[in-house]
Scaffold this motif. Structure first.
Motif, PDB file in Angstrom:
ATOM      1  N   ASP A  27     -14.710 -11.860  -3.746  1.00 46.31           N
ATOM      2  CA  ASP A  27     -15.174 -10.886  -2.760  1.00 46.31           C
ATOM      3  C   ASP A  27     -14.178  -9.749  -2.592  1.00 46.31           C
ATOM      4  OD1 ASP A  27     -17.360 -12.495  -2.444  1.00 46.31           O
ATOM      5  OD2 ASP A  27     -16.747 -13.330  -0.502  1.00 46.31           O
ATOM      6  N   ALA A  28     -12.873 -10.074  -2.631  1.00 43.41           N
ATOM      7  CA  ALA A  28     -11.856  -9.022  -2.536  1.00 43.41           C
ATOM      8  C   ALA A  28     -11.909  -8.115  -3.755  1.00 43.41           C
ATOM      9  CB  ALA A  28     -10.473  -9.650  -2.401  1.00 43.41           C
ATOM     10  N   ALA A  29     -12.098  -8.694  -4.925  1.00 43.14           N
ATOM     11  CA  ALA A  29     -12.163  -7.892  -6.149  1.00 43.14           C
ATOM     12  C   ALA A  29     -13.384  -6.978  -6.144  1.00 43.14           C
ATOM     13  CB  ALA A  29     -12.185  -8.813  -7.367  1.00 43.14           C
ATOM     14  N   VAL A  30     -14.520  -7.493  -5.661  1.00 43.18           N
ATOM     15  CA  VAL A  30     -15.726  -6.659  -5.582  1.00 43.18           C
ATOM     16  C   VAL A  30     -15.522  -5.518  -4.595  1.00 43.18           C
ATOM     17  CG1 VAL A  30     -18.142  -6.666  -4.820  1.00 43.18           C
ATOM     18  CG2 VAL A  30     -17.298  -8.490  -6.310  1.00 43.18           C
ATOM     19  N   ALA A  31     -14.842  -5.788  -3.482  1.00 44.62           N
ATOM     20  CA  ALA A  31     -14.564  -4.728  -2.504  1.00 44.62           C
ATOM     21  C   ALA A  31     -13.695  -3.637  -3.126  1.00 44.62           C
ATOM     22  CB  ALA A  31     -13.889  -5.316  -1.272  1.00 44.62           C
ATOM     23  N   MET A  32     -12.715  -4.027  -3.931  1.00 49.52           N
ATOM     24  CA  MET A  32     -11.880  -3.030  -4.623  1.00 49.52           C
ATOM     25  C   MET A  32     -12.700  -2.219  -5.608  1.00 49.52           C
ATOM     26  SD  MET A  32      -8.200  -4.789  -5.495  1.00 49.52           S
ATOM     27  CE  MET A  32      -8.861  -6.197  -6.390  1.00 49.52           C
ATOM     28  N   ARG A  33     -13.499  -2.928  -6.403  1.00 53.39           N
ATOM     29  CA  ARG A  33     -14.262  -2.269  -7.464  1.00 53.39           C
ATOM     30  C   ARG A  33     -15.326  -1.325  -6.919  1.00 53.39           C
ATOM     31  NH1 ARG A  33     -18.296  -6.108 -10.307  1.00 53.39           N
ATOM     32  NH2 ARG A  33     -19.443  -5.497  -8.415  1.00 53.39           N
ATOM     33  N   ASP A  34     -16.075  -1.787  -5.919  1.00 54.71           N
ATOM     34  CA  ASP A  34     -17.250  -1.047  -5.476  1.00 54.71           C
ATOM     35  C   ASP A  34     -16.966  -0.070  -4.343  1.00 54.71           C
ATOM     36  OD1 ASP A  34     -18.561  -2.540  -7.331  1.00 54.71           O
ATOM     37  OD2 ASP A  34     -19.636  -3.803  -5.900  1.00 54.71           O
ATOM     38  N   ALA A  35     -16.005  -0.390  -3.488  1.00 53.86           N
ATOM     39  CA  ALA A  35     -15.758   0.454  -2.316  1.00 53.86           C
ATOM     40  C   ALA A  35     -14.336   0.996  -2.271  1.00 53.86           C
ATOM     41  CB  ALA A  35     -16.057  -0.329  -1.039  1.00 53.86           C
ATOM     42  N   GLY A  36     -13.521   0.626  -3.222  1.00 51.27           N
ATOM     43  CA  GLY A  36     -12.121   1.048  -3.169  1.00 51.27           C
ATOM     44  C   GLY A  36     -11.436   0.557  -1.909  1.00 51.27           C
ATOM     45  N   SER A  37     -11.895  -0.587  -1.396  1.00 57.50           N
ATOM     46  CA  SER A  37     -11.398  -1.104  -0.129  1.00 57.50           C
ATOM     47  C   SER A  37     -10.339  -2.184  -0.354  1.00 57.50           C
ATOM     48  CB  SER A  37     -12.553  -1.700   0.679  1.00 57.50           C
ATOM     49  OG  SER A  37     -12.077  -2.369   1.819  1.00 57.50           O
ATOM     50  N   PHE A  38      -9.303  -2.123   0.469  1.00 58.30           N
ATOM     51  CA  PHE A  38      -8.223  -3.100   0.404  1.00 58.30           C
ATOM     52  C   PHE A  38      -8.006  -3.774   1.765  1.00 58.30           C
ATOM     53  CE2 PHE A  38      -7.619   0.201  -2.717  1.00 58.30           C
ATOM     54  CZ  PHE A  38      -7.450  -0.525  -3.883  1.00 58.30           C
ATOM     55  N   GLN A  39      -9.047  -3.758   2.603  1.00 59.53           N
ATOM     56  CA  GLN A  39      -8.921  -4.358   3.918  1.00 59.53           C
ATOM     57  C   GLN A  39      -8.656  -5.864   3.835  1.00 59.53           C
ATOM     58  OE1 GLN A  39     -12.152  -3.310   6.515  1.00 59.53           O
ATOM     59  NE2 GLN A  39     -11.919  -1.104   6.155  1.00 59.53           N
ATOM     60  N   TRP A  40      -9.025  -6.459   2.708  1.00 60.77           N
ATOM     61  CA  TRP A  40      -8.808  -7.886   2.537  1.00 60.77           C
ATOM     62  C   TRP A  40      -7.327  -8.263   2.585  1.00 60.77           C
ATOM     63  CZ3 TRP A  40      -5.733  -8.586  -1.642  1.00 60.77           C
ATOM     64  CH2 TRP A  40      -5.755  -7.591  -2.639  1.00 60.77           C
ATOM     65  N   VAL A  41      -6.439  -7.286   2.383  1.00 58.83           N
ATOM     66  CA  VAL A  41      -5.004  -7.570   2.434  1.00 58.83           C
ATOM     67  C   VAL A  41      -4.625  -8.130   3.806  1.00 58.83           C
ATOM     68  CG1 VAL A  41      -2.699  -6.526   2.349  1.00 58.83           C
ATOM     69  CG2 VAL A  41      -4.423  -5.889   0.661  1.00 58.83           C
ATOM     70  N   ARG A  42      -5.357  -7.722   4.860  1.00 58.13           N
ATOM     71  CA  ARG A  42      -5.067  -8.223   6.206  1.00 58.13           C
ATOM     72  C   ARG A  42      -5.247  -9.731   6.314  1.00 58.13           C
ATOM     73  NH1 ARG A  42      -8.331  -3.523   7.816  1.00 58.13           N
ATOM     74  NH2 ARG A  42      -6.936  -1.872   8.556  1.00 58.13           N
ATOM     75  N   ASP A  43      -6.050 -10.311   5.433  1.00 61.77           N
ATOM     76  CA  ASP A  43      -6.345 -11.746   5.515  1.00 61.77           C
ATOM     77  C   ASP A  43      -5.444 -12.602   4.622  1.00 61.77           C
ATOM     78  OD1 ASP A  43      -8.492 -11.281   7.279  1.00 61.77           O
ATOM     79  OD2 ASP A  43      -9.842 -10.862   5.599  1.00 61.77           O
ATOM     80  N   THR A  44      -4.516 -11.970   3.913  1.00 55.69           N
ATOM     81  CA  THR A  44      -3.656 -12.746   3.017  1.00 55.69           C
ATOM     82  C   THR A  44      -2.567 -13.481   3.795  1.00 55.69           C
ATOM     83  OG1 THR A  44      -2.184 -10.856   2.636  1.00 55.69           O
ATOM     84  CG2 THR A  44      -4.042 -11.126   1.119  1.00 55.69           C
ATOM     85  N   VAL A  45      -2.047 -14.538   3.195  1.00 60.49           N
ATOM     86  CA  VAL A  45      -0.934 -15.261   3.804  1.00 60.49           C
ATOM     87  C   VAL A  45       0.331 -14.425   3.622  1.00 60.49           C
ATOM     88  CG1 VAL A  45       0.441 -17.374   3.768  1.00 60.49           C
ATOM     89  CG2 VAL A  45      -2.011 -17.467   3.254  1.00 60.49           C
ATOM     90  N   PRO A  46       1.078 -14.149   4.676  1.00 61.00           N
ATOM     91  CA  PRO A  46       2.310 -13.366   4.527  1.00 61.00           C
ATOM     92  C   PRO A  46       3.291 -14.038   3.568  1.00 61.00           C
ATOM     93  CG  PRO A  46       1.692 -13.534   6.837  1.00 61.00           C
ATOM     94  CD  PRO A  46       0.792 -14.476   6.088  1.00 61.00           C
ATOM     95  N   THR A  47       3.995 -13.217   2.811  1.00 60.80           N
ATOM     96  CA  THR A  47       4.954 -13.747   1.835  1.00 60.80           C
ATOM     97  C   THR A  47       5.991 -14.631   2.510  1.00 60.80           C
ATOM     98  OG1 THR A  47       4.642 -11.822   0.411  1.00 60.80           O
ATOM     99  CG2 THR A  47       6.655 -13.108   0.089  1.00 60.80           C
ATOM    100  N   LYS A  48       6.429 -14.268   3.701  1.00 65.62           N
ATOM    101  CA  LYS A  48       7.445 -15.069   4.387  1.00 65.62           C
ATOM    102  C   LYS A  48       6.918 -16.457   4.709  1.00 65.62           C
ATOM    103  CE  LYS A  48       6.439 -13.317   9.071  1.00 65.62           C
ATOM    104  NZ  LYS A  48       5.876 -14.581   9.554  1.00 65.62           N
ATOM    105  N   ASP A  49       5.620 -16.550   5.023  1.00 61.57           N
ATOM    106  CA  ASP A  49       5.036 -17.857   5.313  1.00 61.57           C
ATOM    107  C   ASP A  49       4.955 -18.707   4.049  1.00 61.57           C
ATOM    108  OD1 ASP A  49       4.788 -16.955   7.890  1.00 61.57           O
ATOM    109  OD2 ASP A  49       2.606 -16.716   7.828  1.00 61.57           O
ATOM    110  N   LEU A  50       4.608 -18.072   2.930  1.00 58.86           N
ATOM    111  CA  LEU A  50       4.576 -18.805   1.670  1.00 58.86           C
ATOM    112  C   LEU A  50       5.971 -19.282   1.286  1.00 58.86           C
ATOM    113  CD1 LEU A  50       2.091 -16.684  -0.476  1.00 58.86           C
ATOM    114  CD2 LEU A  50       1.694 -18.939   0.534  1.00 58.86           C
ATOM    115  N   LYS A  51       6.969 -18.435   1.480  1.00 56.69           N
ATOM    116  CA  LYS A  51       8.338 -18.837   1.172  1.00 56.69           C
ATOM    117  C   LYS A  51       8.742 -20.053   1.993  1.00 56.69           C
ATOM    118  CE  LYS A  51      10.273 -14.402  -0.350  1.00 56.69           C
ATOM    119  NZ  LYS A  51      11.259 -13.336  -0.033  1.00 56.69           N
ATOM    120  N   ALA A  52       8.361 -20.052   3.264  1.00 53.14           N
ATOM    121  CA  ALA A  52       8.711 -21.178   4.133  1.00 53.14           C
ATOM    122  C   ALA A  52       8.029 -22.472   3.657  1.00 53.14           C
ATOM    123  CB  ALA A  52       8.308 -20.864   5.578  1.00 53.14           C
ATOM    124  N   ILE A  53       6.777 -22.353   3.215  1.00 53.87           N
ATOM    125  CA  ILE A  53       6.050 -23.524   2.717  1.00 53.87           C
ATOM    126  C   ILE A  53       6.665 -24.042   1.426  1.00 53.87           C
ATOM    127  CG2 ILE A  53       3.854 -24.275   1.707  1.00 53.87           C
ATOM    128  CD1 ILE A  53       2.483 -22.335   3.714  1.00 53.87           C
TER     129      ILE A  53
END
Length: 275
Positions: A246-272
């Motif tokens: 769904d994120a890839a389709v949003a990039m391709r069709d709408a040039g939208s990157f709003q999905w970045v707001r839903d990603t896990v922050p890098t700092k949280d991944l590092k902690a895990i």
């Protein structure tokens, strides 16, 4: 770090205590660490999730045995949690040859695993009854020879292969229990009433996979029905693919990157991942 024997005893205790428990299904070390960070008590591998990560169509023997064992090792070494492995049909028809995968999985660090009665032969997708029981008995013999209490799950695959025969499924599960399986599993069950009937008919703990069941069924309802263990198969992998698609389709069709707001922050991944 817990020893393998400690993990094995912990896993067995989860089946013996009152109530139900949920095992999410990681497909690599990263997802194993993620689920462990969320407080789950055990993990289970997924052949579908592994096949998805390799870009292959899931099915019996879509993954080579050495790839499956390597995946078991990656997941088992990623956390301190007990890991139950999807061992397909043991990669052999012969009971003794199929049972050899139990020791390979144990050597990779897992403390439980499943043997299924699906043959991989489209013409006869389910092993004949007697052979299916012999295969479980052979797997149990290998499991009992291990230096820790390996939890053997026996799977009756009828419902995944168009054989919606409840009587035969129950007959197989009962025979698998008599052949010394510790846990019973009939993937593909969808409704709560059928699940209740199986629980009432078998003498060992039942695993239900929610990837195929009615998603409106809750863990509490399954617990009330007598289910001991819940897994989700490759469903979380498919969910991850859906989110990325769904994120890839949003990039391709709408040039939208709003999905970045839903990603896990890098700092949280590092902690895990540093745990």
């Amino acid at each position: 770090m817990r020893t393998q024997a400690e993990r094995a005893r912990l896993f067995r205790a989860l089946h013996e205590r009152p109530g139900i428990f949920i095992m999410p299904n990681p497909w690599d070390a990263g997802t194993a660490k993620l689920f462990a960070s969320l407080g789950f008590e055990a993990l289970a591998t997924t052949s579908l999730g592994l096949a998805n990560s390799l870009g292959r169509v899931d099915g019996t023997l879509a993954i080579r045995r050495e790839e499956l064992i390597a995946n078991c090792r990656d997941i088992a070494s990623a956390t301190e949690l007990p890991v139950n492995a999807d061992l397909e049909n043991g990669y052999a028809d012969d009971p003794g040859a199929a049972a050899a995968i139990i020791r390979l999985a144990a050597d990779a660090g897992v403390v439980g695993g499943s043997m299924e009665d699906a043959s991989g032969n489209p013409a006869r997708p389910i092993y004949d009854f007697n052979l299916a029981v012999e295969r479980v008995a052979a797997a149990a013999e290998v499991a009992r020879a291990l230096p820790f209490p390996f939890t053997l799950t026996a799977r009756a695959e009828n419902y995944l292969h168009g054989r919606r025969d409840l009587d035969d499924t129950i007959r197989r599960l009962q025979a698998f229990a008599a052949a010394d399986a510790d846990v019973l599993f009939a993937p593909g069950l969808r409704d709560l009433e059928t699940i209740r009937q199986i629980v009432a008919a078998v003498p060992k703990p039942l695993n239900v996979v929610m990837s195929a069941a009615d998603p409106d069924i809750t863990a509490r309802e399954l617990a009330d029905a007598g289910v001991k263990r819940i897994s989700v198969g490759g469903a979380l992998s498919r969910l991850a693919f859906a989110a990325v698609r769904d994120a890839a389709v949003a990039m391709r069709d709408a040039g939208s990157f709003q999905w970045v707001r839903d990603t896990v922050p890098t700092k949280d991944l590092k902690a895990i991942f540093q745990r």
